[in-house]
Design a protein around this motif. Structure first.
Motif, PDB file in Angstrom:
ATOM      1  N   ILE A  76       1.087  -1.301  -0.325  1.00 23.08           N
ATOM      2  CA  ILE A  76       0.349  -0.107  -0.343  1.00 23.08           C
ATOM      3  C   ILE A  76       0.933   0.987   0.081  1.00 23.08           C
ATOM      4  O   ILE A  76       0.414   2.482   0.199  1.00 23.08           O
ATOM      5  N   LYS A  77       1.975   0.798   0.004  1.00 20.77           N
ATOM      6  CA  LYS A  77       3.217   2.303  -0.247  1.00 20.77           C
ATOM      7  C   LYS A  77       3.790   2.490  -0.977  1.00 20.77           C
ATOM      8  O   LYS A  77       3.687   2.975  -2.102  1.00 20.77           O
ATOM      9  N   ALA A  93      13.212  12.565   1.044  1.00 23.22           N
ATOM     10  CA  ALA A  93      12.158  13.174  -0.282  1.00 23.22           C
ATOM     11  C   ALA A  93      10.756  13.127   0.666  1.00 23.22           C
ATOM     12  O   ALA A  93       9.864  13.854   1.135  1.00 23.22           O
ATOM     13  N   LYS A  94      10.550  11.629   1.273  1.00 24.19           N
ATOM     14  CA  LYS A  94       9.237  11.191   1.734  1.00 24.19           C
ATOM     15  C   LYS A  94       9.213  10.058   2.701  1.00 24.19           C
ATOM     16  O   LYS A  94       9.642   9.420   2.969  1.00 24.19           O
ATOM     17  N   PRO A 104       7.705  15.132   3.563  1.00 18.45           N
ATOM     18  CA  PRO A 104       6.449  15.046   4.471  1.00 18.45           C
ATOM     19  C   PRO A 104       6.524  13.048   4.794  1.00 18.45           C
ATOM     20  O   PRO A 104       7.363  12.631   4.248  1.00 18.45           O
ATOM     21  N   VAL A 105       5.575  13.099   5.325  1.00 18.08           N
ATOM     22  CA  VAL A 105       5.523  11.885   6.065  1.00 18.08           C
ATOM     23  C   VAL A 105       4.194  11.598   6.389  1.00 18.08           C
ATOM     24  O   VAL A 105       2.919  11.747   6.686  1.00 18.08           O
ATOM     25  N   THR A 106       3.850   9.856   5.897  1.00 19.33           N
ATOM     26  CA  THR A 106       2.697   9.035   6.376  1.00 19.33           C
ATOM     27  C   THR A 106       2.804   7.890   7.393  1.00 19.33           C
ATOM     28  O   THR A 106       3.683   7.329   7.446  1.00 19.33           O
ATOM     29  N   LEU A 107       1.917   8.173   8.618  1.00 19.87           N
ATOM     30  CA  LEU A 107       2.126   7.509   9.943  1.00 19.87           C
ATOM     31  C   LEU A 107       0.977   6.737   9.887  1.00 19.87           C
ATOM     32  O   LEU A 107      -0.097   7.073  10.164  1.00 19.87           O
ATOM     33  N   GLU A 108       0.842   4.912   9.786  1.00 23.06           N
ATOM     34  CA  GLU A 108      -0.392   4.234   9.954  1.00 23.06           C
ATOM     35  C   GLU A 108       0.141   3.571  11.632  1.00 23.06           C
ATOM     36  O   GLU A 108       0.519   2.767  10.998  1.00 23.06           O
ATOM     37  N   VAL A 145      -3.304   9.564   4.821  1.00 25.16           N
ATOM     38  CA  VAL A 145      -3.785   8.264   4.765  1.00 25.16           C
ATOM     39  C   VAL A 145      -3.565   7.198   3.674  1.00 25.16           C
ATOM     40  O   VAL A 145      -2.543   7.747   2.634  1.00 25.16           O
ATOM     41  N   GLU A 146      -3.182   5.974   2.961  1.00 23.79           N
ATOM     42  CA  GLU A 146      -3.686   4.999   2.469  1.00 23.79           C
ATOM     43  C   GLU A 146      -4.552   4.384   2.124  1.00 23.79           C
ATOM     44  O   GLU A 146      -5.850   4.954   2.090  1.00 23.79           O
TER      45      GLU A 146
END
Length: 495
Positions: A174-175, A235-236, A259-263, A469-470
């Motif tokens: 999903i990433k 970069a992310k 930028p960061v996505t955290l689940e 979100v993912e």
């Protein structure tokens, strides 16, 4: 255990290399991380612990592939063709992949056999929205007649993808799928307990013809992940894992303006309304509340039952959980396997001891199983009150708590009385009443009479459950950076 592990013939056991710039490359260091089968406590594999030199090679390869390689310069439709080929290649490796996952983390084969197909579905779904990136996006300029703005969605750059141990393939997919579709390059760092199964994904990427340097793999400890997060070429960052580690990553990314996505973690609730069909609830209970032996972030491990049906709910939950067979994760009829690691096993038992001391009642399970392996009996705890530790902390093991409520307002208040906000459920025979309760729950996702992840809908948490979100178009947006080009209404030379 009932299955002879020596006869499995898995291709990856003790390995010495990382995947860097399109090649399996020996590590420059000698430190290693063992891979332990939680059902037998046997160290059956090992991987190298990446050195700072390995990190530099991986990041340089990803940066070079992004700056001067073909991948970001392909159309999204061309990248989507590669994603479809990755999906096909993953499905060819489904059985060996499933067996490897089950040996790494104890996931029952009944669950792990779905990993390849689910990951393939994620790659195909993102491939199907390539037109969103390739389509012209020209917008009017309300404040200036005769002008317009062209909005470009450019790949954000080199992405660091850090995966957890509970679903080591799907939570990479999903990433990885949206990152690749966007035109990014990546360095993947799997969790220390599950570093071998991800190699099947890398094999699939290579077989699909993805250019060298676009996908790189490093294994090792949390220090490797920290070095990747803080690397100047990153970069992310996308991370799935515990809330404490997520806070550290968020702090680093905030400091670096990255930028960061955290689940992250969850402590989700299933609100059982007074009219709920308990037989129907029983049919989905294990997947919704104890999936993967309770080692799933979104599952609703807090059952909130109305006082007038409390005993009835406790009886149903107890019967359903106690009927699920616990045993060798490599047996086809196993429902519950072991806890994935010794540290997690100790944590689950500590939570159960706290429940006993605070007055909760185990209606089934409640202790470690005799013999080898990190087995904790699937447990249902009744007479749980909101102040108990087991009602407030994420246990991440085979434990369900049942709390009572009086009235819908109290049920909603209890569901929202947590620092987390990831999943949730409402069980009811009245769709309208269930919808009304779902709307009031302060969480990223809510299921009505079932719970599942939808590839086309955003999935993410609130509060201590994460950032961003993912899945869905929203998940793709995490891997692009926007550019607006303002111009006079063009003649054909712009086209």
């Amino acid at each position: 255990m009932s299955r002879d592990r020596a006869e499995l013939g898995l291709p990856w056991t003790h390995v010495d290399d990382h995947y860097l710039d399109g090649r399996w490359t020996p590590s420059t260091g000698e430190a290693r991380t063992p891979v332990v089968d939680p059902a037998t406590e046997e160290a059956w594999g090992s991987v190298p612990d990446a050195t700072p030199e390995d990190v530099e090679v991986a990041m340089a390869a990803a940066d070079r592939a992004f700056r001067s390689g073909p991948w970001p310069r392909l159309s999204a439709a061309e990248r989507a063709d590669h994603l479809r080929r990755v999906a096909d290649e993953l499905e060819k490796r489904a059985e060996e992949l499933a067996l490897t996952i089950s040996r790494e983390n104890g996931t029952p084969l009944s669950e792990s056999r779905g990993a390849a197909g689910n990951a393939a579905g994620i790659f195909r779904w993102f491939a199907g929205i390539a037109g969103h990136l390739d389509a012209d996006d020209v917008r009017p300029f309300p404040a200036m007649a005769g002008s317009e703005s062209v909005v470009r969605r450019d790949p954000v750059g080199v992405c660091v993808l850090i995966a957890p141990w509970n679903f080591p393939i799907n939570l990479v997919a999903i990433k990885l799928a949206p990152a690749l579709l966007a035109g990014c390059t990546v360095v993947v760092k799997p969790a220390s307990p599950t570093p071998l199964s991800i190699r099947f994904v890398v094999e699939a990427v290579e077989a699909a013809g993805v250019p060298a340097g676009v996908v790189n793999l490093l294994t090792g400890s949390g220090a490797v992940g920290d070095a990747l997060v803080r690397h100047p070429l990153t970069a992310k960052v996308a991370f799935t894992g515990s809330t404490p580690v997520g806070r550290k990553i968020a702090a680093a990314c905030g400091e670096l303006l990255r930028p960061v996505t955290l689940e992250l973690g969850g402590k989700s609730s299933a609100v059982v309304l007074p009219d709920a069909d308990l037989d129907a609830m029983s049919d989905v209970l294990i997947r919704s509340s104890m999936r993967n032996t309770g080692q799933t972030c979104y599952i609703s491990t807090r059952i909130l039952a109305p006082t007038e049906r409390y005993d009835e709910v406790v009886d149903m939950v107890t019967r359903t959980i106690s009927a699920g067979r616990q045993g060798d994760p490599l047996d086809d009829d196993t429902v519950f396997g072991p806890v994935a690691t010794k540290a997690q096993y100790d944590s689950v038992l500590d939570h159960l001891e706290s429940a006993r001391q605070e007055g909760a009642r185990a209606t089934t399970g409640g202790r470690a199983r005799d013999g080898n392996g990190y087995f904790v009996e699937p447990t249902v705890l009744a007479d749980v009150t909101p102040d108990m530790r087991v009602a407030r902390e994420e246990i991440f093991g085979p434990v369900i708590t049942v709390l009572r409520y009086d009235g819908i307002d109290e049920a909603v208040a209890l569901a929202n009385d947590t620092g987390f906000g990831l999943g949730g459920l409402v069980f009811s025979s009245d769709p309208r009443a269930a919808q009304q309760v779902a709307e009031r729950m302060d969480t990223g996702s809510v299921g009505i009479n079932f719970f599942a992840s939808n590839h086309s809908a955003p999935f993410g948490g609130r509060h201590d459950s994460g950032l961003g979100v993912e899945y869905g178009l929203e998940g793709l947006a995490a891997y692009v950076t926007y550019k607006s080009i303002h111009r006079r209404t063009p003649n054909e030379e712009y086209r």
